[in-house]
Design a protein around this motif. Sequence first.
Motif, PDB file in Angstrom:
ATOM      1  N   GLN A  46      44.167 156.690   9.993  1.00 32.04           N
ATOM      2  CA  GLN A  46      42.875 156.305   9.623  1.00 32.04           C
ATOM      3  C   GLN A  46      42.812 155.411   8.326  1.00 32.04           C
ATOM      4  OE1 GLN A  46      39.960 159.441   9.878  1.00 32.04           O
ATOM      5  NE2 GLN A  46      39.329 159.009   7.676  1.00 32.04           N
ATOM      6  N   ILE A  47      41.752 154.392   8.408  1.00 34.99           N
ATOM      7  CA  ILE A  47      41.748 153.489   7.330  1.00 34.99           C
ATOM      8  C   ILE A  47      41.628 154.440   5.989  1.00 34.99           C
ATOM      9  CG2 ILE A  47      40.138 151.673   6.513  1.00 34.99           C
ATOM     10  CD1 ILE A  47      41.841 150.882   8.562  1.00 34.99           C
ATOM     11  N   GLY A  48      41.946 154.033   5.120  1.00 37.83           N
ATOM     12  CA  GLY A  48      41.760 154.765   3.979  1.00 37.83           C
ATOM     13  C   GLY A  48      43.239 155.336   3.295  1.00 37.83           C
ATOM     14  N   ASN A  49      44.389 154.848   4.095  1.00 36.97           N
ATOM     15  CA  ASN A  49      45.624 155.100   3.956  1.00 36.97           C
ATOM     16  C   ASN A  49      46.100 156.637   4.106  1.00 36.97           C
ATOM     17  OD1 ASN A  49      45.887 152.850   2.334  1.00 36.97           O
ATOM     18  ND2 ASN A  49      45.340 153.590   0.434  1.00 36.97           N
ATOM     19  N   LYS A  50      45.363 157.115   5.307  1.00 39.43           N
ATOM     20  CA  LYS A  50      45.625 158.324   5.782  1.00 39.43           C
ATOM     21  C   LYS A  50      46.298 158.323   7.091  1.00 39.43           C
ATOM     22  CE  LYS A  50      41.341 160.472   3.888  1.00 39.43           C
ATOM     23  NZ  LYS A  50      40.108 161.011   4.016  1.00 39.43           N
ATOM     24  N   PHE A  51      47.411 159.020   7.264  1.00 40.13           N
ATOM     25  CA  PHE A  51      48.108 159.268   8.610  1.00 40.13           C
ATOM     26  C   PHE A  51      48.998 160.329   8.602  1.00 40.13           C
ATOM     27  CE2 PHE A  51      51.026 156.934   5.309  1.00 40.13           C
ATOM     28  CZ  PHE A  51      52.366 157.435   5.625  1.00 40.13           C
TER      29      PHE A  51
ATOM     30  N   ALA B 158      67.866 163.008  13.873  1.00 36.38           N
ATOM     31  CA  ALA B 158      66.999 163.135  12.630  1.00 36.38           C
ATOM     32  C   ALA B 158      65.662 163.210  12.921  1.00 36.38           C
ATOM     33  CB  ALA B 158      67.492 162.265  11.590  1.00 36.38           C
ATOM     34  N   THR B 159      65.032 164.172  12.571  1.00 33.61           N
ATOM     35  CA  THR B 159      63.483 164.360  12.865  1.00 33.61           C
ATOM     36  C   THR B 159      62.578 164.423  11.572  1.00 33.61           C
ATOM     37  OG1 THR B 159      63.967 165.472  15.168  1.00 33.61           O
ATOM     38  CG2 THR B 159      61.586 165.613  14.016  1.00 33.61           C
ATOM     39  N   TYR B 160      61.558 163.763  11.334  1.00 36.51           N
ATOM     40  CA  TYR B 160      60.753 163.962  10.231  1.00 36.51           C
ATOM     41  C   TYR B 160      59.484 164.216  10.682  1.00 36.51           C
ATOM     42  CZ  TYR B 160      65.099 161.634   8.128  1.00 36.51           C
ATOM     43  OH  TYR B 160      66.126 161.328   7.673  1.00 36.51           O
ATOM     44  N   THR B 161      58.420 164.606   9.611  1.00 36.44           N
ATOM     45  CA  THR B 161      56.988 164.596   9.736  1.00 36.44           C
ATOM     46  C   THR B 161      56.851 163.914   8.295  1.00 36.44           C
ATOM     47  OG1 THR B 161      56.884 166.512  11.199  1.00 36.44           O
ATOM     48  CG2 THR B 161      54.920 166.127   9.668  1.00 36.44           C
ATOM     49  N   ILE B 162      55.682 162.786   8.443  1.00 36.88           N
ATOM     50  CA  ILE B 162      55.215 162.211   7.332  1.00 36.88           C
ATOM     51  C   ILE B 162      53.678 162.253   7.266  1.00 36.88           C
ATOM     52  CG2 ILE B 162      55.385 160.215   5.881  1.00 36.88           C
ATOM     53  CD1 ILE B 162      57.695 159.101   7.825  1.00 36.88           C
ATOM     54  N   VAL B 163      53.254 162.886   6.276  1.00 40.28           N
ATOM     55  CA  VAL B 163      51.884 163.040   6.103  1.00 40.28           C
ATOM     56  C   VAL B 163      51.097 162.444   4.879  1.00 40.28           C
ATOM     57  CG1 VAL B 163      50.097 164.844   5.973  1.00 40.28           C
ATOM     58  CG2 VAL B 163      51.958 165.345   7.449  1.00 40.28           C
ATOM     59  N   SER B 164      50.157 161.763   4.988  1.00 44.23           N
ATOM     60  CA  SER B 164      49.353 161.122   3.671  1.00 44.23           C
ATOM     61  C   SER B 164      47.794 161.583   3.823  1.00 44.23           C
ATOM     62  CB  SER B 164      49.590 159.600   3.925  1.00 44.23           C
ATOM     63  OG  SER B 164      48.750 158.683   2.732  1.00 44.23           O
ATOM     64  N   ASN B 165      47.454 161.853   2.848  1.00 43.92           N
ATOM     65  CA  ASN B 165      45.982 162.158   2.778  1.00 43.92           C
ATOM     66  C   ASN B 165      45.247 160.940   2.017  1.00 43.92           C
ATOM     67  OD1 ASN B 165      46.797 162.191  -0.144  1.00 43.92           O
ATOM     68  ND2 ASN B 165      46.182 164.564  -0.404  1.00 43.92           N
ATOM     69  N   GLY B 166      45.857 159.981   1.777  1.00 43.35           N
ATOM     70  CA  GLY B 166      45.294 158.687   1.162  1.00 43.35           C
ATOM     71  C   GLY B 166      45.929 158.629  -0.399  1.00 43.35           C
ATOM     72  N   ARG B 167      46.302 159.604  -0.904  1.00 46.69           N
ATOM     73  CA  ARG B 167      46.564 159.643  -2.355  1.00 46.69           C
ATOM     74  C   ARG B 167      48.057 159.972  -2.304  1.00 46.69           C
ATOM     75  NH1 ARG B 167      42.123 162.651  -2.048  1.00 46.69           N
ATOM     76  NH2 ARG B 167      43.494 164.484  -2.580  1.00 46.69           N
TER      77      ARG B 167
ATOM     78  N   PHE C 141      51.134 157.829  -2.547  1.00 43.87           N
ATOM     79  CA  PHE C 141      51.012 156.746  -1.340  1.00 43.87           C
ATOM     80  C   PHE C 141      51.689 155.488  -1.851  1.00 43.87           C
ATOM     81  CE2 PHE C 141      48.777 153.349   0.599  1.00 43.87           C
ATOM     82  CZ  PHE C 141      49.242 153.491   2.064  1.00 43.87           C
ATOM     83  N   ASP C 142      51.255 154.994  -2.971  1.00 46.02           N
ATOM     84  CA  ASP C 142      51.728 153.708  -3.669  1.00 46.02           C
ATOM     85  C   ASP C 142      53.090 153.580  -3.619  1.00 46.02           C
ATOM     86  OD1 ASP C 142      49.157 152.787  -3.795  1.00 46.02           O
ATOM     87  OD2 ASP C 142      48.887 153.199  -5.969  1.00 46.02           O
ATOM     88  N   ALA C 143      53.748 154.647  -4.198  1.00 49.10           N
ATOM     89  CA  ALA C 143      55.175 154.843  -4.081  1.00 49.10           C
ATOM     90  C   ALA C 143      55.860 154.515  -2.744  1.00 49.10           C
ATOM     91  CB  ALA C 143      55.865 155.873  -5.022  1.00 49.10           C
ATOM     92  N   PHE C 144      55.323 155.315  -1.906  1.00 46.37           N
ATOM     93  CA  PHE C 144      55.839 155.291  -0.398  1.00 46.37           C
ATOM     94  C   PHE C 144      55.556 153.855   0.206  1.00 46.37           C
ATOM     95  CE2 PHE C 144      55.273 155.894   4.257  1.00 46.37           C
ATOM     96  CZ  PHE C 144      56.476 156.805   4.330  1.00 46.37           C
ATOM     97  N   ARG C 145      54.539 153.338   0.010  1.00 46.83           N
ATOM     98  CA  ARG C 145      54.198 152.085   0.631  1.00 46.83           C
ATOM     99  C   ARG C 145      55.125 151.033   0.293  1.00 46.83           C
ATOM    100  NH1 ARG C 145      51.455 147.405   0.166  1.00 46.83           N
ATOM    101  NH2 ARG C 145      50.488 146.531   2.062  1.00 46.83           N
ATOM    102  N   SER C 146      55.507 151.067  -1.109  1.00 44.62           N
ATOM    103  CA  SER C 146      56.364 149.932  -1.686  1.00 44.62           C
ATOM    104  C   SER C 146      57.714 150.237  -1.456  1.00 44.62           C
ATOM    105  CB  SER C 146      56.210 150.023  -3.208  1.00 44.62           C
ATOM    106  OG  SER C 146      56.866 151.169  -3.718  1.00 44.62           O
ATOM    107  N   GLY C 147      58.326 151.209  -0.547  1.00 48.56           N
ATOM    108  CA  GLY C 147      59.536 151.545  -0.483  1.00 48.56           C
ATOM    109  C   GLY C 147      59.957 151.120   1.054  1.00 48.56           C
ATOM    110  N   ALA C 148      61.265 151.572   1.256  1.00 46.93           N
ATOM    111  CA  ALA C 148      61.974 151.151   2.664  1.00 46.93           C
ATOM    112  C   ALA C 148      61.307 152.033   3.712  1.00 46.93           C
ATOM    113  CB  ALA C 148      63.386 151.313   2.546  1.00 46.93           C
ATOM    114  N   ASP C 149      60.817 153.266   3.481  1.00 45.64           N
ATOM    115  CA  ASP C 149      60.387 154.151   4.363  1.00 45.64           C
ATOM    116  C   ASP C 149      59.004 153.863   5.236  1.00 45.64           C
ATOM    117  OD1 ASP C 149      62.545 155.552   4.057  1.00 45.64           O
ATOM    118  OD2 ASP C 149      61.782 156.869   2.993  1.00 45.64           O
TER     119      ASP C 149
END
Length: 306
Positions: A117-122, A137-146, A163-171
């Motif tokens: 969802q727009i607003g960095n949520k996923f 390997a199995t992962y769940t990744i959740v973002s609330n926008g922050r 979120f900013d740290a995650f977005r700037s990384g390899a994942d």
Amino acid sequence: MSKLLLGAIFSSVLIGLTSVSQSQVLPEVAPPPKSTIPTQTQPSKTPDATPSNSTITTPTQVPEAPSATTPDLTLLSKAVGVFWQSDRTETNSQMIIRGEQQGVKIEMSAQVKTIAQIGNKFQTQLVFTPVGSTPKATYTIVSNGRDVWIYRPDRRQYAKTTFDAFRSGADWLWTGISSSMFLTISAADRQEMLSVLGTDRDIIKSIPPSQYKDLVGSQRQVDGQDFYNYSYNFKAEGFIFDVLVQPQTATVQRIEFNGKVDGMNISLSEQIISRKPQVKISKRTFEFTPPRGVKKVKAIDIELFK
């Protein structure tokens, strides 16, 4: 507006791809002896994107595109409108990661299901599988926008970052290349873009050629289907970015990266199996509550092999 129209498609992916190229995509190996690689749906032969224990088959090798020409900006305009028509989307896709270094070749499949969802949520469900093998390997990744939570159920561990740290990384790209592109644009920019596209169908005529000098277009056939291929050359970074669009529906069907960094050949592609706009989202979709007995750790790196 013209910069937004083209730049929104390419900007976010460059961040993730550059980070991926700097991370350990291939396992460390000794050098080999000198004596000795609007809802959109793919064809039924594409494997189901829902994580399972089934064997992953390798998609048909994509042929080289024919000679490129000046890009079809009218179709690109329509594709941008379709891609960002909703403020939310659910995407099922299969990513194929290929690498070659020092004569050693690997190939991994990642099954990805992302609600964004727009607003960095996923929320992303991610499964890595060596082609022809069972999930590793199995992962769940959740973002609330922050904040972003990464959960590794087989290890009963989770980690939290911004979120900013995650977005700037390899994942970042493992949310799905298309989903990372979707999340790049802000709500305000999305509304402006759709407003302009809705009121001025000739907006593309105002785009100076200098703004798309490294973007070319061509007809391309993959697995018996005809697509229009947009190819963008990130010359400074050494990557070529391709987006395959279904001309009749203006839907993005496949995204590819190819490049070489530090002697490593990297090929990353995403085949979109289904993409649904206006998907229903519950209040819990973008929240993470650790299951009982799960330990919080400082960080969890998304590993392809273990």
